[in-house]
Design an enzyme around this catalytic site. Structure first.
Site, PDB file in Angstrom:
ATOM      1  N   THR A  50     -26.573  14.617 -14.777  1.00 36.31           N
ATOM      2  CA  THR A  50     -25.464  14.639 -13.978  1.00 36.31           C
ATOM      3  C   THR A  50     -24.762  13.315 -13.417  1.00 36.31           C
ATOM      4  OG1 THR A  50     -24.713  15.843 -11.724  1.00 36.31           O
ATOM      5  CG2 THR A  50     -26.656  14.697 -11.382  1.00 36.31           C
ATOM      6  N   ILE A  76     -12.247  24.263 -11.301  1.00 36.04           N
ATOM      7  CA  ILE A  76     -13.657  24.125 -11.568  1.00 36.04           C
ATOM      8  C   ILE A  76     -14.485  23.698 -10.362  1.00 36.04           C
ATOM      9  CG2 ILE A  76     -13.456  23.492 -14.067  1.00 36.04           C
ATOM     10  CD1 ILE A  76     -14.053  20.512 -13.277  1.00 36.04           C
ATOM     11  N   ASP A 103     -21.239  21.955 -20.882  1.00 33.26           N
ATOM     12  CA  ASP A 103     -19.904  22.298 -20.007  1.00 33.26           C
ATOM     13  C   ASP A 103     -19.065  23.014 -20.526  1.00 33.26           C
ATOM     14  OD1 ASP A 103     -21.211  20.820 -17.727  1.00 33.26           O
ATOM     15  OD2 ASP A 103     -20.317  19.043 -18.515  1.00 33.26           O
ATOM     16  N   GLY A 141      -5.333  17.628 -15.071  1.00 29.05           N
ATOM     17  CA  GLY A 141      -6.437  16.406 -15.080  1.00 29.05           C
ATOM     18  C   GLY A 141      -6.956  15.983 -16.382  1.00 29.05           C
ATOM     19  N   LYS A 176     -23.492  10.711 -17.158  1.00 27.22           N
ATOM     20  CA  LYS A 176     -23.286  11.799 -18.654  1.00 27.22           C
ATOM     21  C   LYS A 176     -22.618  10.962 -19.680  1.00 27.22           C
ATOM     22  CE  LYS A 176     -22.262  16.204 -16.153  1.00 27.22           C
ATOM     23  NZ  LYS A 176     -21.272  17.423 -16.066  1.00 27.22           N
ATOM     24  N   ASN A 210     -24.931  16.454 -21.001  1.00 24.57           N
ATOM     25  CA  ASN A 210     -25.380  17.010 -19.745  1.00 24.57           C
ATOM     26  C   ASN A 210     -26.693  17.663 -20.084  1.00 24.57           C
ATOM     27  OD1 ASN A 210     -24.868  19.476 -21.086  1.00 24.57           O
ATOM     28  ND2 ASN A 210     -23.802  20.279 -19.263  1.00 24.57           N
ATOM     29  N   SER A 239     -28.857  22.314  -9.299  1.00 20.86           N
ATOM     30  CA  SER A 239     -29.446  22.735 -10.411  1.00 20.86           C
ATOM     31  C   SER A 239     -31.019  23.106 -10.046  1.00 20.86           C
ATOM     32  CB  SER A 239     -29.437  21.735 -11.601  1.00 20.86           C
ATOM     33  OG  SER A 239     -28.008  21.839 -12.217  1.00 20.86           O
ATOM     34  N   GLY A 267     -10.040  13.749 -16.518  1.00 17.99           N
ATOM     35  CA  GLY A 267     -11.270  13.056 -16.710  1.00 17.99           C
ATOM     36  C   GLY A 267     -12.506  13.623 -17.643  1.00 17.99           C
ATOM     37  N   GLY A 277     -15.270  27.664  -9.479  1.00 16.04           N
ATOM     38  CA  GLY A 277     -16.120  27.029 -10.299  1.00 16.04           C
ATOM     39  C   GLY A 277     -17.643  27.157 -10.464  1.00 16.04           C
TER      40      GLY A 277
HETATM   41  P1  ATR Z   1     -14.399  13.924 -13.847  1.00 14.25           P
HETATM   42  O1  ATR Z   1     -15.411  13.214 -14.644  1.00 14.25           O
HETATM   43  O2  ATR Z   1     -15.072  14.682 -12.812  1.00 14.25           O
HETATM   44  O3  ATR Z   1     -13.417  14.709 -14.298  1.00 14.25           O
HETATM   45  P2  ATR Z   1     -12.894  11.575 -13.348  1.00 14.25           P
HETATM   46  O4  ATR Z   1     -13.125  11.215 -14.498  1.00 14.25           O
HETATM   47  O5  ATR Z   1     -12.809  10.647 -12.082  1.00 14.25           O
HETATM   48  O6  ATR Z   1     -13.772  12.913 -12.817  1.00 14.25           O
HETATM   49  O7  ATR Z   1     -11.464  12.102 -13.272  1.00 14.25           O
HETATM   50  C1  ATR Z   1     -10.709  13.101 -12.167  1.00 14.25           C
HETATM   51  C2  ATR Z   1      -9.564  13.673 -12.242  1.00 14.25           C
HETATM   52  O8  ATR Z   1      -8.960  14.010 -11.181  1.00 14.25           O
HETATM   53  C3  ATR Z   1      -8.670  12.839 -12.948  1.00 14.25           C
HETATM   54  O9  ATR Z   1      -7.636  13.392 -13.937  1.00 14.25           O
HETATM   55  C4  ATR Z   1      -7.659  12.094 -12.037  1.00 14.25           C
HETATM   56  O10 ATR Z   1      -6.411  11.881 -12.126  1.00 14.25           O
HETATM   57  P3  ATR Z   1      -5.915  10.174 -12.711  1.00 14.25           P
HETATM   58  O11 ATR Z   1      -6.600  10.261 -14.093  1.00 14.25           O
HETATM   59  O12 ATR Z   1      -4.534   9.970 -12.315  1.00 14.25           O
HETATM   60  O13 ATR Z   1      -6.935   9.377 -11.771  1.00 14.25           O
HETATM   61  C5  ATR Z   1      -7.490  13.413 -11.083  1.00 14.25           C
HETATM   62  N1  ATR Z   1      -7.077  12.938  -9.612  1.00 14.25           N
HETATM   63  C6  ATR Z   1      -8.126  12.536  -8.761  1.00 14.25           C
HETATM   64  N2  ATR Z   1      -7.610  12.434  -7.505  1.00 14.25           N
HETATM   65  C7  ATR Z   1      -6.177  12.747  -7.681  1.00 14.25           C
HETATM   66  C8  ATR Z   1      -4.964  12.738  -6.924  1.00 14.25           C
HETATM   67  N3  ATR Z   1      -5.024  12.467  -5.768  1.00 14.25           N
HETATM   68  N4  ATR Z   1      -4.025  13.377  -7.412  1.00 14.25           N
HETATM   69  C9  ATR Z   1      -3.731  13.580  -8.757  1.00 14.25           C
HETATM   70  N5  ATR Z   1      -5.018  13.580  -9.479  1.00 14.25           N
HETATM   71  C10 ATR Z   1      -5.990  13.240  -8.871  1.00 14.25           C
END
Ligand code: ATR
Length: 303
Positions: free
Chosen positions: A91, A247, A132, A158, A95, A116, A46, A160, A270
């Site tokens: 960041t 992303i 975002d 995902g 957040k 953010n 940024s 997260g 991304g």
């Molecule tokens: P962010 O806030 O950047 O989205 P996060 O909250 O840590 O980061 O989320 C990471 C995402 O990547 C989650 O969906 C995670 O899956 P889990 O909820 O099962 O942990 C996914 N992820 C990370 N490593 C992974 C892996 N080796 N295989 C499958 N999914 C993975």
């Protein structure tokens, strides 16, 4: 979002040809101040991005990295108005915490559960928002102007924080269906319940079958990032015209995008989301809505 110049005086006139700017190599004592708070923060692109825009538009302002320890976050945010900051980006890893430290939060920030972008109001209180979701959507529409988000069937990998932002953006754009795939199914279920709308949980083991008939595929996990394993996903059932977004922006071409491109799917990396999410903050702090020009990704990444 308005493209208004609220009195920001160019320190030096910017070159009007859109090429690398020559303007405003220094700042004055009246410079507008903003920055990014994180811990650590040196990974953030940024400062480079906002610095490029400030120079391009000849704005008397500075955008600085602010490495703030967890125990100092509340104090640092409270000090922003006292130091004359117009606001900051937030960041990793703050957040979510920042949401509880602002006086007002936008509807998107409340739904995503994270802030953010913070703007200091004239009375010194803090307005938190989350750009975002609009950053993701704007990046998608910038890269694929003809893409019709309303009516799309999206597969999101995902669950997260990044997934929450992407899903809020997609729901607001009117997608017909979101097939949500996550390794930990309980986390996907919690997200679906929190956000509501047409979200269907697809088990991790069924993720490849879940691609059939989709018009959009989005990876929101860290899989495919440099030093991380690739996302293990066979694209055989994905329609050839489905748009594939990742992303992750380091590398620009993830294994997912390379596989999708090889079979002819339109692909979006991304970096566009990062660039687009930054625009509203820049406009609020520095008085001009910045443009995403074709040269910007290269300039931002040119370390
Ligand atoms: P962010 O806030 O950047 O989205 P996060 O909250 O840590 O980061 O989320 C990471 C995402 O990547 C989650 O969906 C995670 O899956 P889990 O909820 O099962 O942990 C996914 N992820 C990370 N490593 C992974 C892996 N080796 N295989 C499958 N999914 C993975």
């Amino acid at each position: 979002m308005t493209e208004s110049a609220d009195g920001a005086a160019p320190a030096v006139a910017a070159k009007g040809d859109g090429s690398q700017p020559e303007a405003c190599r220094t700042i004055s004592g009246a410079a507008r101040l903003a920055g990014v708070i994180g811990w650590p923060v040196e990974h953030s692109l940024s400062p480079r991005l906002h610095g490029l825009w400030l120079r391009r538009y000849g704005i008397d302002g500075a955008y600085v990295p602010l490495a703030v320890r967890p125990e100092h976050l509340a104090e640092a945010l409270a000090a922003l108005p006292k130091l004359g900051f117009r606001g900051v980006n937030i960041t990793v890893p703050y957040k979510e915490t920042a949401l509880s430290l602002v006086q007002r939060a936008s509807p998107a920030a409340l739904r995503i559960g994270a802030v953010n972008t913070i703007v200091v109001a004239p009375d010194g209180t803090l307005d938190g928002s989350n750009t975002d979701c609009i950053g993701f959507l704007d990046s998608l529409l910038h890269a694929r102007p003809g893409f019709c988000a309303a009516g799309a069937s999206a597969v999101v990998i995902g669950a997260g924080g990044a997934a929450r932002a992407v899903i809020v953006g997609l729901l607001d754009a009117g997608v017909t269906e979101i097939r949500l795939v996550n390794r930990t199914s309980g986390r996907a279920a919690a997200l679906a319940e929190a956000l509501g709308g047409p979200i269907r949980i697809v088990p991790w083991a069924g993720r490849e079958a879940g691609l059939a008939g989709a018009t959009l595929l989005v990876n929101t996990t860290t899989l495919g990032m440099r030093h991380q394993p690739a996302l293990d996903l066979d694209l055989a059932l994905l329609p050839p015209d489905a748009v594939v977004c990742d992303i992750v922006y380091v590398p620009a071409e993830t294994p997912l995008l390379a596989a999708a491109r090889a079979r002819g799917n339109p692909c979006i990396g991304g970096l566009g989301m990062l660039l687009h999410q930054a625009r509203p903050g820049f406009a609020a702090w520095f008085g001009r809505m910045p443009e995403i020009t074709a040269d910007l990704p290269t300039l931002v990444l040119a370390g």
